[in-house]
Write a protein that holds these residues in place. Sequence first.
Motif, PDB file in Angstrom:
ATOM      1  N   TYR A  27      33.902 -50.980  13.016  1.00 49.59           N
ATOM      2  CA  TYR A  27      33.390 -49.679  13.456  1.00 49.59           C
ATOM      3  C   TYR A  27      32.602 -49.031  12.321  1.00 49.59           C
ATOM      4  O   TYR A  27      32.720 -49.415  11.159  1.00 49.59           O
ATOM      5  CB  TYR A  27      34.521 -48.758  13.924  1.00 49.59           C
ATOM      6  N   ASN A  28      31.795 -48.046  12.677  1.00 51.66           N
ATOM      7  CA  ASN A  28      31.010 -47.306  11.689  1.00 51.66           C
ATOM      8  C   ASN A  28      31.593 -45.897  11.553  1.00 51.66           C
ATOM      9  O   ASN A  28      32.302 -45.430  12.439  1.00 51.66           O
ATOM     10  CB  ASN A  28      29.552 -47.251  12.146  1.00 51.66           C
ATOM     11  N   VAL A  29      31.298 -45.243  10.449  1.00 48.55           N
ATOM     12  CA  VAL A  29      31.744 -43.857  10.235  1.00 48.55           C
ATOM     13  C   VAL A  29      30.533 -43.031   9.806  1.00 48.55           C
ATOM     14  O   VAL A  29      29.917 -43.322   8.777  1.00 48.55           O
ATOM     15  CB  VAL A  29      32.849 -43.762   9.147  1.00 48.55           C
ATOM     16  N   THR A  56      32.262 -51.015  18.374  1.00 45.49           N
ATOM     17  CA  THR A  56      32.284 -51.856  17.176  1.00 45.49           C
ATOM     18  C   THR A  56      31.126 -52.849  17.218  1.00 45.49           C
ATOM     19  O   THR A  56      30.540 -53.078  18.285  1.00 45.49           O
ATOM     20  CB  THR A  56      33.601 -52.665  17.104  1.00 45.49           C
ATOM     21  N   ASP A  58      37.553 -43.477   4.975  1.00 46.46           N
ATOM     22  CA  ASP A  58      38.014 -44.518   5.901  1.00 46.46           C
ATOM     23  C   ASP A  58      39.276 -45.175   5.330  1.00 46.46           C
ATOM     24  O   ASP A  58      39.287 -46.371   5.002  1.00 46.46           O
ATOM     25  CB  ASP A  58      36.896 -45.557   6.078  1.00 46.46           C
ATOM     26  N   LYS A 101      34.373 -41.360  13.024  1.00 45.78           N
ATOM     27  CA  LYS A 101      34.212 -42.730  13.511  1.00 45.78           C
ATOM     28  C   LYS A 101      33.267 -42.716  14.700  1.00 45.78           C
ATOM     29  O   LYS A 101      33.410 -41.869  15.587  1.00 45.78           O
ATOM     30  CB  LYS A 101      35.567 -43.223  13.991  1.00 45.78           C
TER      31      LYS A 101
END
Length: 203
Positions: free
Chosen positions: A164-166, A158, A111, A154
């Motif tokens: 946001y998450n990955v 959000t 990220d 990703k």
Amino acid sequence: MSKKIELSLIVSCLGLGLVLTLLLVETRRGPSDTAVSRPDIGGAFSLIDHDGVRVSDADYAGRPLLIYFGFTYCPDVCPLSLDIMGAALQHLKKTAPKKEARLQPLFISVDPARDTPAQMKDYVSYFHPRLIGLTGTPEQIDAVKRAFRIYAAKTPGTDENGNYNVDHSSFFYLMDGRNRYIAHFSHTMAAPDIAAGIAAKLP
Ligand code: NI
């Protein structure tokens, strides 16, 4: 053909077969052929360390690496995995101190947009004193992800803080002093088992 000659022919055929088999096994074990059985994981990389210094795999040449890919904003899997990595290294320090001293643990970001060198430096300090955080440009991170066959994507949307998450693969990769794959371990393993696995695999 007499029974005696027949028997000696059979014996010499068996002997020849054995010699050929041994030669074949030896050839397969030969140094030039070891790459054939090695999974195609790992390779050259060019990144930025948590002090903002440009580094490449050549900077760690001669040292085995224990590499984990993740990101500092990860809500669960990364902190859990890096905790286990730190505990495994502490265990290894007690059971195989020389191997532990040579091993360089690395945490590589998937990220790069949020994981600045300063963010990485602060984060890795929570898990192990020798853990080095590596980040880079999106292109550098894409290249190292490809080399290590890391999946990271990703997720849409959000949370309430706009984060946001990955989703990403979660393995510890053990690489030799030439950045070639030796083994990988899952974060679901207990720290002493990972330490034992590392000790068994490192010369
Ligand atoms: Ni994570």
